[in-house]
Design a protein around this motif. Structure first.
Motif, short mmCIF file in Angstrom:
data_model
loop_
_atom_site.label_atom_id
_atom_site.label_comp_id
_atom_site.label_asym_id
_atom_site.label_seq_id
_atom_site.Cartn_x
_atom_site.Cartn_y
_atom_site.Cartn_z
N CYS A 209 63.70 15.28 -42.01
CA CYS A 209 63.91 16.54 -41.29
C CYS A 209 64.16 16.31 -39.79
O CYS A 209 64.52 17.27 -39.08
CB CYS A 209 62.73 17.46 -41.47
SG CYS A 209 62.57 18.07 -43.17
N GLY A 210 64.00 15.11 -39.30
CA GLY A 210 64.32 14.82 -37.91
C GLY A 210 63.13 14.48 -37.05
O GLY A 210 63.26 14.38 -35.82
N THR B 255 68.73 19.22 -51.14
CA THR B 255 68.70 18.38 -49.95
C THR B 255 69.86 18.73 -49.01
O THR B 255 69.68 18.80 -47.78
CB THR B 255 68.75 16.90 -50.34
OG1 THR B 255 67.66 16.59 -51.20
CG2 THR B 255 68.71 16.00 -49.10
N ASN B 256 71.02 18.93 -49.57
CA ASN B 256 72.17 19.32 -48.74
C ASN B 256 71.92 20.66 -48.07
O ASN B 256 72.25 20.86 -46.90
CB ASN B 256 73.44 19.37 -49.60
CG ASN B 256 73.85 17.99 -50.10
OD1 ASN B 256 73.52 16.98 -49.47
ND2 ASN B 256 74.55 17.95 -51.23
N TYR B 257 71.37 21.61 -48.82
CA TYR B 257 71.09 22.93 -48.25
C TYR B 257 70.07 22.80 -47.12
O TYR B 257 70.16 23.50 -46.10
CB TYR B 257 70.58 23.86 -49.34
CG TYR B 257 70.52 25.29 -48.91
CD1 TYR B 257 71.64 26.12 -49.02
CD2 TYR B 257 69.35 25.83 -48.40
CE1 TYR B 257 71.60 27.43 -48.61
CE2 TYR B 257 69.29 27.15 -47.99
CZ TYR B 257 70.41 27.95 -48.10
OH TYR B 257 70.36 29.28 -47.69
N GLU C 198 66.69 6.10 -45.57
CA GLU C 198 65.65 5.86 -46.57
C GLU C 198 64.86 7.12 -46.87
O GLU C 198 64.55 7.40 -48.05
CB GLU C 198 64.72 4.76 -46.07
CG GLU C 198 63.65 4.35 -47.08
CD GLU C 198 62.75 3.25 -46.54
OE1 GLU C 198 61.81 2.85 -47.29
OE2 GLU C 198 62.96 2.80 -45.41
N ALA C 199 64.59 7.91 -45.85
CA ALA C 199 63.88 9.16 -46.04
C ALA C 199 64.71 10.16 -46.83
O ALA C 199 64.18 10.91 -47.67
CB ALA C 199 63.50 9.75 -44.68
N ARG C 200 66.02 10.15 -46.60
CA ARG C 200 66.88 11.07 -47.35
C ARG C 200 66.89 10.71 -48.84
O ARG C 200 66.89 11.58 -49.71
CB ARG C 200 68.30 11.04 -46.78
CG ARG C 200 69.20 12.13 -47.38
CD ARG C 200 70.60 12.08 -46.81
NE ARG C 200 71.35 13.23 -47.24
CZ ARG C 200 71.91 13.42 -48.44
NH1 ARG C 200 71.77 12.46 -49.37
NH2 ARG C 200 72.58 14.53 -48.72
N SER C 201 66.88 9.43 -49.15
CA SER C 201 66.87 9.01 -50.57
C SER C 201 65.59 9.49 -51.25
O SER C 201 65.62 9.96 -52.41
CB SER C 201 66.98 7.49 -50.65
OG SER C 201 68.19 7.05 -50.09
N ALA C 202 64.46 9.41 -50.56
CA ALA C 202 63.20 9.88 -51.13
C ALA C 202 63.22 11.39 -51.31
O ALA C 202 62.72 11.93 -52.31
CB ALA C 202 62.03 9.46 -50.24
N THR C 203 63.87 12.11 -50.40
CA THR C 203 63.92 13.58 -50.51
C THR C 203 64.81 13.99 -51.68
O THR C 203 64.50 14.93 -52.43
CB THR C 203 64.44 14.18 -49.19
OG1 THR C 203 63.61 13.75 -48.11
CG2 THR C 203 64.44 15.69 -49.27
N VAL C 204 65.93 13.30 -51.81
CA VAL C 204 66.83 13.61 -52.94
C VAL C 204 66.12 13.34 -54.26
O VAL C 204 66.27 14.11 -55.23
CB VAL C 204 68.12 12.77 -52.82
CG1 VAL C 204 68.96 12.90 -54.10
CG2 VAL C 204 68.92 13.20 -51.62
N LYS C 205 65.37 12.28 -54.32
CA LYS C 205 64.62 11.96 -55.55
C LYS C 205 63.62 13.04 -55.90
O LYS C 205 63.43 13.33 -57.09
CB LYS C 205 63.93 10.62 -55.38
CG LYS C 205 63.20 10.16 -56.62
CD LYS C 205 62.57 8.80 -56.40
CE LYS C 205 61.83 8.33 -57.63
NZ LYS C 205 61.19 7.00 -57.42
N GLN C 206 63.05 13.68 -54.91
CA GLN C 206 62.03 14.70 -55.19
C GLN C 206 62.65 16.07 -55.39
O GLN C 206 62.23 16.81 -56.30
CB GLN C 206 61.03 14.74 -54.04
CG GLN C 206 59.91 15.75 -54.26
CD GLN C 206 58.86 15.72 -53.16
OE1 GLN C 206 59.02 14.98 -52.16
NE2 GLN C 206 57.80 16.49 -53.32
#
Length: 501
Positions: free
Chosen positions: A388-389, A294-296, A280-288
């Motif tokens: 980020c972990g 995000t991959n980098y 869920e956090a990754r989806s929010a990061t990709v959106k921003q």
């Protein structure tokens, strides 16, 4: 004029004092008549005795006593004259006065004639002579009183004349006084009317003056360009805010690294429990930030590289502080902010920055929020840290609470900067700036955050790591564009800083 007639006339014309003299004169006249009768009777008795050598007896005497009385009264009239028998003309003239038609008379002071002998022979009758002396004394008293009456009458006439003059003068003065009072009352009424008019005019002028003062004060509010703060004060506050942003980002990166190190000791069962939250956090990061960045970021995190993580956290805090400082109000209604900004820009273009900034200051004083809700920003930072972990550890610092506290402090400082810009600096329009990945590097407004020496104009950037400050003085250049002066450059992260990839 006879004595009695003059005395009567004087009594009528004179006052009560002259009338008293008139009564005395009437009494004297009665006494005179009595004396005349007595003298005539004595003369008749003397004539009844025959004289030697006379052939006429008592019967031969002319007239009787009543005739003698009439004759004596006639002789007492002022205009009558009679010659005394038995008395020579020269002797009558010598004794009693002047001779008029064979009769001796005396002249009164008022021009009348006083008979002084009654046909008696005083040489042969001594009693008659004494009576005649008394009569003369009475006449002298009458003559003296006539003189006194004439003198008093003259004084009375003069006094009456003077009294008439004074009465006329008094009437004139009274008339003048009445006229003066009427004129004074008329003038007083006019003055009162003028005073009332002037008081009304004064009230109107005071009211107009107060209105003009209020208008000037209101206009002064919009025309005042006196600054409470200088651009240096604003710049110093922004620099302090940038420092707080950097410290907060460093704290969050350290928390992430600590959590990642602790996660390596977790078993597979615990890792599966947090996998859903991380997704869920990754989806929010990709959106921003987008999929590529995000991959980098995931690659950097596997190598424990913290430059990108730290710069992205700084950018998130910079963007948040800019959103607090720039708009007139903080609300969910973006259209409202756009409308107010459009009005402000229209006033600035038509009336100049002084009026526009004063209008913005008034609007801000009425619209500024007492407290800003930081929950959206806390959620955004939480999702990024989880991606980020970061994990909540059983021991150590309560990271979420610490992050909320730091965010609240930075928000309050951003609000103070906004008050300084909107209310304390009216001569210049001061704005904070930041840049995103859509912009290219401009050395005039940007600063390389890591100073790698690779900063060239036109190169791509990833994000801003600090706020910048520009001032708009309202002047236009030759292209009619508003000129802005950069006071503080915004630090940016260049793509070249992360390497060729």
């Amino acid at each position: 004029m006879s004595f009695v007639t003059s005395l009567s006339k004087g009594a009528k014309e004179s006052g009560p004092a002259v009338q008293d003299h008139a009564r005395d004169s009437e009494a004297s006249r009665d006494l005179r008549d009595i004396l005349c009768i007595h003298l005539l009777q004595a003369d008749a008795a003397r004539r009844s005795q025959p004289k030697e050598g006379s052939s006429m007896g008592p019967v031969g005497a002319k007239g009787n006593a009543s005739d003698k009385v009439k004759e004596a009264r006639t002789a007492m009239q002022p205009t009558a004259s009679r010659t005394t028998k038995g008395t020579t003309k020269a002797e009558s003239t010598r004794r009693y006065g002047i001779e008029v038609e064979g009769r001796t008379t005396k002249t009164r002071a008022n021009g009348g004639v006083i008979p002084v002998e009654t046909g008696l022979d005083t040489d042969r009758n001594p009693h008659t002579g004494r009576s005649q002396g008394r009569v003369e004394r009475v006449y002298q008293d009458h003559h003296r009183k006539d003189a006194e009456i004439a003198y008093l009458q003259k004084q009375l006439d003069a006094a009456l004349e003077n009294g008439s003059k004074w009465e006329q003068h008094a009437r004139d003065l009274e008339q003048r006084l009445k006229s003066g009072e009427q004129v004074a009352q008329t003038k007083a009424q006019d003055f009162k009317s003028q005073l009332s008019t002037m008081e009304r005019q004064l009230e109107d002028k005071n009211r107009t003056l107060n209105d003009r003062i209020e208008e000037l004060q209101s206009a002064q509010v919009f025309m005042t360009t006196a600054d409470q703060y200088s651009t240096v004060d604003v710049t110093r506050m922004v620099e302090q805010l940038n420092e707080d942003i950097y410290q907060c980002a460093a704290f969050m990166v350290d928390a992430v690294l600590d959590a990642r190190n602790a996660r390596r000791q977790m078993d597979d069962q615990m890792e599966a429990a947090v996998a859903e939250a991380r997704q869920e956090a990754r989806s929010a990061t990709v959106k921003q930030w987008g999929e590529r960045l995000t991959n980098y970021l995931e690659v950097d995190l596997t190598r424990d590289e913290t430059v990108l993580v730290e710069c992205l956290v700084q950018h998130m805090l910079v963007e948040w502080c800019h959103s607090v400082i720039s708009p007139l109000l903080i609300s969910e209604s973006r259209s409202m902010n756009q409308t107010l900004t459009h009005v402000w820009k229209g006033i600035r273009n038509s009336k100049g920055p002084a009026v526009a900034n004063n209008w913005r200051a008034l609007a801000f004083s009425q619209l500024k929020a007492t407290e800003i809700d930081t929950k959206p920003m806390v959620n955004a930072i939480g999702f990024f840290m989880i991606f980020c972990g970061w994990r909540k550890l059983a021991e150590g610092v309560d990271v979420p609470t610490k992050v909320k506290e730091k965010l609240r402090e930075m928000t309050e400082k951003a609000q103070r900067i906004k008050e300084m810009v909107f209310e304390g600096v009216l001569s210049t329009d001061i704005q904070t700036i930041y840049y995103s990945s859509k912009d290219q590097y401009d050395p005039a407004t940007m600063l390389d955050a890591h100073d790698t020496g690779k900063a060239e104009a036109g190169k791509s950037i990833i994000c801003s790591t600090s706020l910048g400050v520009v001032a708009d003085t309202g002047r236009r250049d030759r292209t009619t564009q508003r000129t802005k002066t950069v006071i503080l450059k915004s630090s940016v992260l260049l793509v070249s800083t992360l390497g060729s990839n």
